[in-house]
Design a protein around this motif. Structure first.
Motif, short mmCIF file in Angstrom:
data_model
loop_
_atom_site.label_atom_id
_atom_site.label_comp_id
_atom_site.label_asym_id
_atom_site.label_seq_id
_atom_site.Cartn_x
_atom_site.Cartn_y
_atom_site.Cartn_z
N VAL A 106 3.61 -1.53 3.84
CA VAL A 106 3.24 -0.13 3.73
C VAL A 106 4.42 0.68 3.21
O VAL A 106 5.55 0.52 3.65
CB VAL A 106 2.79 0.42 5.10
CG1 VAL A 106 2.54 1.92 5.01
CG2 VAL A 106 1.56 -0.30 5.58
N ILE A 138 0.91 5.38 0.01
CA ILE A 138 0.04 6.49 0.37
C ILE A 138 0.82 7.79 0.36
O ILE A 138 2.05 7.81 0.30
CB ILE A 138 -0.57 6.30 1.77
CG1 ILE A 138 0.55 6.28 2.82
CG2 ILE A 138 -1.38 5.02 1.84
CD1 ILE A 138 0.06 6.37 4.24
N THR A 167 0.64 -7.26 4.25
CA THR A 167 0.44 -5.93 3.71
C THR A 167 1.64 -5.06 4.05
O THR A 167 1.88 -4.76 5.21
CB THR A 167 -0.84 -5.28 4.28
OG1 THR A 167 -1.96 -6.13 4.03
CG2 THR A 167 -1.09 -3.92 3.64
N ARG A 169 -4.52 3.34 6.36
CA ARG A 169 -3.51 2.33 5.99
C ARG A 169 -3.32 1.31 7.11
O ARG A 169 -3.33 0.10 6.89
CB ARG A 169 -2.20 3.03 5.68
CG ARG A 169 -0.99 2.11 5.55
CD ARG A 169 0.30 2.88 5.78
NE ARG A 169 0.40 3.34 7.16
CZ ARG A 169 1.34 4.17 7.60
NH1 ARG A 169 2.24 4.67 6.76
NH2 ARG A 169 1.39 4.53 8.87
N LYS A 193 -4.33 -2.67 7.01
CA LYS A 193 -3.29 -3.67 7.26
C LYS A 193 -3.73 -4.63 8.35
O LYS A 193 -3.57 -5.86 8.23
CB LYS A 193 -1.98 -3.00 7.65
CG LYS A 193 -0.83 -3.97 7.89
CD LYS A 193 0.46 -3.23 8.22
CE LYS A 193 1.59 -4.23 8.47
NZ LYS A 193 2.87 -3.53 8.77
N LYS A 238 -2.78 7.73 6.83
CA LYS A 238 -1.95 6.79 7.58
C LYS A 238 -2.81 5.93 8.49
O LYS A 238 -2.56 4.73 8.66
CB LYS A 238 -0.91 7.55 8.40
CG LYS A 238 0.17 8.24 7.57
CD LYS A 238 1.15 8.98 8.47
CE LYS A 238 2.21 9.70 7.66
NZ LYS A 238 3.15 10.46 8.52
N ILE A 283 0.85 -1.19 0.00
CA ILE A 283 0.00 0.00 0.00
C ILE A 283 0.89 1.23 0.00
O ILE A 283 1.72 1.41 0.88
CB ILE A 283 -0.92 0.04 1.24
CG1 ILE A 283 -1.90 -1.12 1.22
CG2 ILE A 283 -1.69 1.36 1.28
CD1 ILE A 283 -2.84 -1.14 2.40
N GLN A 339 5.32 4.78 2.02
CA GLN A 339 4.87 6.17 1.93
C GLN A 339 5.64 6.90 0.84
O GLN A 339 6.86 6.79 0.74
CB GLN A 339 5.08 6.90 3.26
CG GLN A 339 4.57 8.33 3.25
CD GLN A 339 4.62 8.96 4.63
OE1 GLN A 339 4.39 8.28 5.62
NE2 GLN A 339 4.93 10.25 4.67
#
Length: 268
Positions: free
Chosen positions: A74, A51, A72, A61, A65, A58, A49, A76
């Motif tokens: 993450v 973002i 997943t 997200r 997750k 956040k 993911i 940024q």
């Protein structure tokens, strides 16, 4: 106030999902559930993911997750990362453009302004993402639908907000009354994620069906019917706190067609 919308875009297939949210962040549990369902509909298990840096995103997200069963990761987007941020921004722009076009088109049909508090606006936003997936072609000449399934979308649909006749599906909890009219009135507000069923707005709530029939041209647009639609994606049945779209909410009282028309269009 201004309508808040969250946009999700799949990097591989370019599929876009759009949802109206009342608040920024992860406080609306149905939104998190819907995003997880969006991801699952793409067939992925482990995902990344990406973002922007906004705190409310956040929170979303982190909630997504936690809600997913599979891994997943993450990531940024860094400030100044024009390539990554550009992809996200183009997805948002496509969604905003589609929503704007659909809203203006419906307002022209109805000869009135769609107010922010109307339930239909929530479904219009959802449908915008669906239509982009089914019909918007990229530079490779393919739609997200084709990238995802290997096939183009070729099912018959009608215009968003159009007054139609639909055949109610059988409900397990409420067997169909044989004396009930075969077709009743509703407002067409999109299709289900899998594309197999139509979504219909009614004064009682939103239901799904497989078979619809278009009405005569002079009867296809009713501002009153659109305004009176109840139910939003978070609660299609206003009396039940669940995101599941039912096949019926209660028996409709006004029959509009006694026999099944030969030219009924079905999504299957």
């Amino acid at each position: 106030g201004q309508t808040k919308i969250i946009v999700i875009k799949d990097h591989k297939t370019k599929t876009i999902f759009c949802h109206v949210v009342n608040k920024k962040g992860a406080s609306e549990k149905w939104v998190i559930k819907r995003i997880v369902e969006d991801i699952e509909s793409l067939g992925y298990k482990n995902i990344i993911i990406q973002i922007d840096g906004e705190n409310s995103i956040k929170d979303v997200r982190s909630a997504v997750k936690d809600a997913r069963m599979n891994d997943t990761i993450v990531r940024q987007s860094a400030k100044g990362d024009s390539q990554s941020n550009g992809k996200i921004e183009r997805g948002v722009q496509s969604a905003e453009g589609q929503i704007r076009v659909m809203k203006l088109a419906l307002e022209k049909r109805l000869q009135c302004k769609i107010e922010p508090e109307w339930c239909v606006l929530h479904w219009l936003v959802e449908a915008a993402g669906t239509f982009l997936c089914k019909y918007e072609k990229g530079s490779d000449g393919m739609t997200p639908q084709r990238r995802l399934t290997g096939k183009d979308w070729n099912q018959a649909i009608v215009e968003f907000g159009e007054a139609i006749l639909y055949k109610p599906l059988m409900s397990k909890s409420e067997p169909q009354n044989k004396m009930e009219a075969k077709f009743v009135q509703g407002t067409w507000i999109g299709i289900t994620t899998d594309g197999k069923e139509h979504l219909l707005g009614t004064p009682e709530g939103v239901v799904r069906t497989r078979t619809v029939k278009r009405r005569p041209y002079s009867e296809r647009w009713s501002a009153e019917d659109v305004k009176n639609i109840r139910g939003i994606p978070a609660r299609p049945n206003p009396e039940v706190g669940d995101t599941t779209v039912p096949v019926r909410i209660r028996t409709r009282d006004t029959p509009l067609a006694e026999e099944e028309p030969e030219d009924a269009e079905a999504l299957a």
